[in-house]
Design a protein around this motif. Structure first.
Motif, short mmCIF file in Angstrom:
data_model
loop_
_atom_site.label_atom_id
_atom_site.label_comp_id
_atom_site.label_asym_id
_atom_site.label_seq_id
_atom_site.Cartn_x
_atom_site.Cartn_y
_atom_site.Cartn_z
N GLN A 1 0.86 -1.18 0.00
CA GLN A 1 0.00 0.00 0.00
C GLN A 1 0.90 1.24 0.00
OE1 GLN A 1 -2.60 -0.49 3.45
NE2 GLN A 1 -4.18 -1.38 2.14
N ALA A 2 0.34 2.35 -0.45
CA ALA A 2 1.17 3.54 -0.69
C ALA A 2 1.76 4.15 0.58
CB ALA A 2 0.35 4.60 -1.42
N GLY A 3 1.12 3.88 1.74
CA GLY A 3 1.62 4.50 2.97
C GLY A 3 2.68 3.67 3.70
N SER B 1 16.97 3.42 -1.39
CA SER B 1 17.51 3.77 -0.08
C SER B 1 18.00 5.22 -0.08
CB SER B 1 18.69 2.83 0.23
OG SER B 1 19.33 3.22 1.41
N PHE B 2 17.61 5.97 0.93
CA PHE B 2 18.14 7.33 1.11
C PHE B 2 17.90 7.76 2.55
CE2 PHE B 2 14.00 7.58 -1.01
CZ PHE B 2 13.28 8.44 -0.21
N ALA B 3 18.46 8.93 2.90
CA ALA B 3 18.51 9.32 4.31
C ALA B 3 17.14 9.43 4.99
CB ALA B 3 19.25 10.65 4.44
N ALA C 1 9.90 8.52 4.83
CA ALA C 1 9.30 8.58 3.48
C ALA C 1 8.54 7.28 3.21
CB ALA C 1 10.39 8.78 2.43
N CYS C 2 7.44 7.41 2.44
CA CYS C 2 6.60 6.24 2.15
C CYS C 2 6.69 5.89 0.66
CB CYS C 2 5.15 6.52 2.49
SG CYS C 2 4.93 6.99 4.20
N LEU C 3 6.31 4.66 0.34
CA LEU C 3 6.40 4.22 -1.04
C LEU C 3 5.61 5.12 -1.99
CD1 LEU C 3 7.90 1.79 -2.37
CD2 LEU C 3 7.86 1.73 0.08
N GLY D 1 4.94 8.30 -1.73
CA GLY D 1 5.69 9.54 -1.93
C GLY D 1 6.91 9.31 -2.82
N CYS D 2 7.59 8.16 -2.60
CA CYS D 2 8.77 7.84 -3.41
C CYS D 2 8.38 7.72 -4.89
CB CYS D 2 9.40 6.53 -2.95
SG CYS D 2 10.06 6.60 -1.28
N ILE D 3 7.22 7.07 -5.12
CA ILE D 3 6.78 6.87 -6.50
C ILE D 3 6.33 8.20 -7.11
CG2 ILE D 3 5.08 5.69 -7.96
CD1 ILE D 3 5.15 3.39 -5.80
N ALA D 4 5.58 8.98 -6.31
CA ALA D 4 5.06 10.26 -6.82
C ALA D 4 6.17 11.26 -7.10
CB ALA D 4 4.07 10.84 -5.81
N THR D 5 7.37 11.03 -6.53
CA THR D 5 8.50 11.93 -6.80
C THR D 5 9.60 11.23 -7.61
OG1 THR D 5 9.52 11.30 -4.70
CG2 THR D 5 8.18 13.29 -4.68
C1 LIG Z 1 17.16 14.07 4.90
C2 LIG Z 1 16.51 13.85 3.56
C3 LIG Z 1 17.21 13.19 2.56
C4 LIG Z 1 16.62 12.96 1.33
N1 LIG Z 1 17.33 12.28 0.37
C5 LIG Z 1 16.75 12.01 -0.80
C6 LIG Z 1 17.45 11.26 -1.80
O1 LIG Z 1 18.61 10.88 -1.64
N2 LIG Z 1 16.79 10.98 -2.94
C7 LIG Z 1 15.51 11.41 -3.18
O2 LIG Z 1 14.97 11.13 -4.24
N3 LIG Z 1 14.84 12.15 -2.26
C8 LIG Z 1 15.41 12.44 -1.10
N4 LIG Z 1 14.73 13.18 -0.17
C9 LIG Z 1 13.41 13.77 -0.50
C10 LIG Z 1 12.20 12.92 -0.09
O3 LIG Z 1 12.50 12.07 0.97
C11 LIG Z 1 11.68 12.14 -1.29
O4 LIG Z 1 11.21 13.05 -2.27
C12 LIG Z 1 10.56 11.13 -0.96
O5 LIG Z 1 10.32 10.35 -2.09
C13 LIG Z 1 9.28 11.78 -0.52
O6 LIG Z 1 8.47 10.77 0.07
P1 LIG Z 1 7.35 11.14 1.13
O7 LIG Z 1 6.62 9.89 1.44
O8 LIG Z 1 7.91 11.88 2.27
O9 LIG Z 1 6.42 12.10 0.23
P2 LIG Z 1 5.72 13.47 0.62
O10 LIG Z 1 6.74 14.46 1.03
O11 LIG Z 1 4.61 13.24 1.54
O12 LIG Z 1 5.14 13.89 -0.81
C14 LIG Z 1 6.01 14.21 -1.87
C15 LIG Z 1 5.16 14.56 -3.11
O13 LIG Z 1 4.47 13.41 -3.58
C16 LIG Z 1 3.05 13.59 -3.53
N5 LIG Z 1 2.50 12.33 -3.03
C17 LIG Z 1 2.81 11.73 -1.86
N6 LIG Z 1 2.17 10.56 -1.75
C18 LIG Z 1 1.43 10.42 -2.88
C19 LIG Z 1 0.54 9.42 -3.36
N7 LIG Z 1 0.29 8.31 -2.65
N8 LIG Z 1 -0.06 9.61 -4.56
C20 LIG Z 1 0.19 10.72 -5.29
N9 LIG Z 1 1.01 11.70 -4.88
C21 LIG Z 1 1.63 11.54 -3.70
C22 LIG Z 1 2.83 14.76 -2.59
O14 LIG Z 1 1.63 15.45 -2.90
C23 LIG Z 1 4.07 15.59 -2.84
O15 LIG Z 1 3.91 16.37 -4.01
C24 LIG Z 1 15.30 13.43 1.08
C25 LIG Z 1 14.60 14.07 2.09
C26 LIG Z 1 15.19 14.28 3.32
C27 LIG Z 1 14.39 14.97 4.38
#
Ligand SMILES: Cc1cc2nc3c(=O)[nH]c(=O)nc-3n(C[C@H](O)[C@H](O)[C@H](O)COP(=O)(O)OP(=O)(O)OC[C@H]3O[C@@H](n4cnc5c(N)ncnc54)[C@H](O)[C@@H]3O)c2cc1C
Length: 465
Positions: A109-111, A131-133, A138-140, A142-146
């Motif tokens: 699931q996405a969370g 894998s990252f810091a 971070a959730c799957l 969010g990882c996929i959406a970014t």
């Molecule tokens: C210390 C630190 C280190 C980091 N290092 C890296 C790194 O090495 N590489 C990297 O890529 N990123 C890195 N990041 C950035 C961040 O962790 C990533 O972008 C991560 O993928 C975001 O996941 P999240 O679950 O926190 O998403 P969120 O911050 O909650 O959301 C991110 C974006 O995705 C959207 N979103 C979230 N969930 C969904 C969903 N289910 N469906 C549709 N849209 C959604 C949100 O609206 C928002 O626009 C780092 C962040 C920190 C704080």
């Protein structure tokens, strides 16, 4: 019926937060830079609930901001301050539904928190390599959406390369089921890719099928000092030629970034005197066989003879290996502790990086003599976190526009990208809209209009409203 009551009927009253105190943690981003307000924070536990929420929001023209771990560094999951948007938190959708070691896939699931996904894979003798810091938060989804990157892109690719199937809820509540674990599927457009890196602007990702890999049995890590970025790139080329797919990580750090970690992070000891070299590479090789001798050691001996390397520390245990990685991963926190640091997350062809770094450092110093840049990143995949602090700290923020202009000007001159992995969000929207190829933008806007004609999904992020 009252709208809030409608949401309460879908997810239960305890999962609709309207009290500002209960909402507080959802309304500020990780960098504490972006703050917003929300009509309510709604926490569904299933795709069906997400679908009903989206249908109700759509019928009432309510904007929806999806949030997963809220670790976005670009204000991606923070609503604006109108207080009109619904904040959809997927933190309750945290089940690992299936691990299939024969198909080498996992359905989540996405969370699901990234670290939990890694642990579930490992419990089945498999590796989920993203894998990252921020992996503990971070959730799957969010990882996929970014389309998150991280430390192992060199070998396993970005998140996009790790996703085989997706389930997405559209703006009006319809569910698109693409939840298949197929490695081959040429039945027309591969729509799942539209939603990856869409930053919550095209749909809500609710479930995913991700790829798993064999667990490495031998891992060798080294921290290697070099004289210049050029030498680091040459070393990368040598390591890749000598070890092929075994190289899983190749990070670059300025010596001063490492020194700052030693100073700012409590109980962090540094493995050597890093002042002997201006740049350091963190190299990781991993193998599915059990190897007694470190191929990295032999490789670095040759690199010493060829004057490519100044100094090196090799890890002799899993604990030492983790320690070296924790130094690298603590750089953003150390920069944050030191105070005021403008984040840049750029990508370039690797061969362009030495000239880019030299020219950009020089251009910054010429225009802003007080700058204190912090340059580190995933050199192996051409991604630098070219962050800019200042002495004293707050001055960088006062000159944010000018600093970003200098960095982005050099990125454009070298045909790079202003966002390698963190996305656009709010932070980079103006520059993205200015610098992106106009025809590409036109196609993106057309897709947005098709999937979200009312413009309700994550307004104020990525595209122009
Ligand atoms: C210390 C630190 C280190 C980091 N290092 C890296 C790194 O090495 N590489 C990297 O890529 N990123 C890195 N990041 C950035 C961040 O962790 C990533 O972008 C991560 O993928 C975001 O996941 P999240 O679950 O926190 O998403 P969120 O911050 O909650 O959301 C991110 C974006 O995705 C959207 N979103 C979230 N969930 C969904 C969903 N289910 N469906 C549709 N849209 C959604 C949100 O609206 C928002 O626009 C780092 C962040 C920190 C704080």
């Amino acid at each position: 019926m009252d709208l809030i009551q409608g949401f309460q009927e879908i997810v239960g009253p305890q999962n609709v937060l309207t009290d500002p105190n209960d909402q507080a943690g959802y309304l500020v981003d990780w960098t504490n830079r972006f703050h917003g307000r929300a009509l309510a924070v709604v926490r569904p536990a299933s795709t069906e609930e997400v679908s009903k929420i989206m249908a109700l929001a759509h019928a009432n023209d309510i904007p929806v901001v999806v949030q997963s771990g809220n670790t976005s560094l670009v204000g991606g999951g923070t609503p604006d301050d109108s207080g009109k948007a619904l904040l959809l938190s997927l933190s309750r959708m945290n089940k690992i539904e299936r691990v299939d070691p024969i198909n080498d896939t996992m359905t989540v699931q996405a969370g699901v928190i990234l670290e939990k996904a890694q642990e579930a894979a490992e419990a089945s003798g498999r590796l989920f390599p993203l894998s990252f810091a921020a992996e503990g938060t971070a959730c799957l989804g969010g990882c996929i959406a970014t389309n998150a990157g991280g430390t192992a892109v060199l070998r396993y690719g970005n998140t996009r390369d790790l996703v085989l199937g997706l389930e997405v809820v559209l703006a009006d509540g319809r569910v698109v089921n693409m939840l298949r674990g197929l490695r081959k599927d040429n039945t027309g457009y591969d729509l799942k890719h539209l939603f990856m890196a869409s930053e919550g602007t095209l749909g809500v990702i609710t479930r995913a099928v991700v790829k798993l890999f064999p667990l490495p049995k031998s891992t060798f890590t080294g921290l290697v000092g070099v004289e210049s970025v050029q030498k680091a790139c040459e070393l990368l080329a040598c390591v890749k030629s000598a070890t092929g797919p075994a190289v899983t990580g190749f990070e670059l750090m300025q010596a001063k970034c490492i020194e700052r970690v030693g100073k700012e992070i409590p109980n962090m000891t540094l493995p050597c005197d890093v002042s002997v070299a201006p740049w350091w590479c963190l190299i990781e090789l991993s193998y599915c066989d059990v190897l007694d001798e470190s191929p990295l050691e032999a490789l670095l001996e040759t690199a010493f003879e060829n004057e490519l390397v100044i100094d090196a520390v090799l890890s002799n245990s899993v604990k030492e290996c983790r320690h070296l990685w924790s130094i690298r991963e603590s750089i953003p926190s150390a920069d944050a502790h030191a105070g005021g640091n403008l984040h840049n997350d750029v990508s370039l062809e690797i061969s362009e990086i030495p000239a880019f770094v030299e020219e950009t450092l020089q251009a910054l110093e010429d225009r802003f003599p007080w700058v204190d840049p912090s340059v580190f990143g995933h050199l192996g995949d051409g991604n630098l976190h070219f962050n800019v602090g200042s002495i004293p700290p707050a001055v960088a923020f006062e000159n944010e526009e000018g600093i970003r202009e200098v960095v982005y000007e050099r990125v454009v001159a070298h045909n790079g990208s202003i966002s390698a992995e963190h996305g656009i969000g709010q932070l980079k929207r103006a520059h993205f809209l200015e610098l992106k190829n106009p025809i590409e933008l036109e196609v993106m806007n057309a897709l947005k209009l098709t999937l979200d004609p009312k413009g309700l999904l994550n307004p104020g992020k990525l595209l122009a409203d």
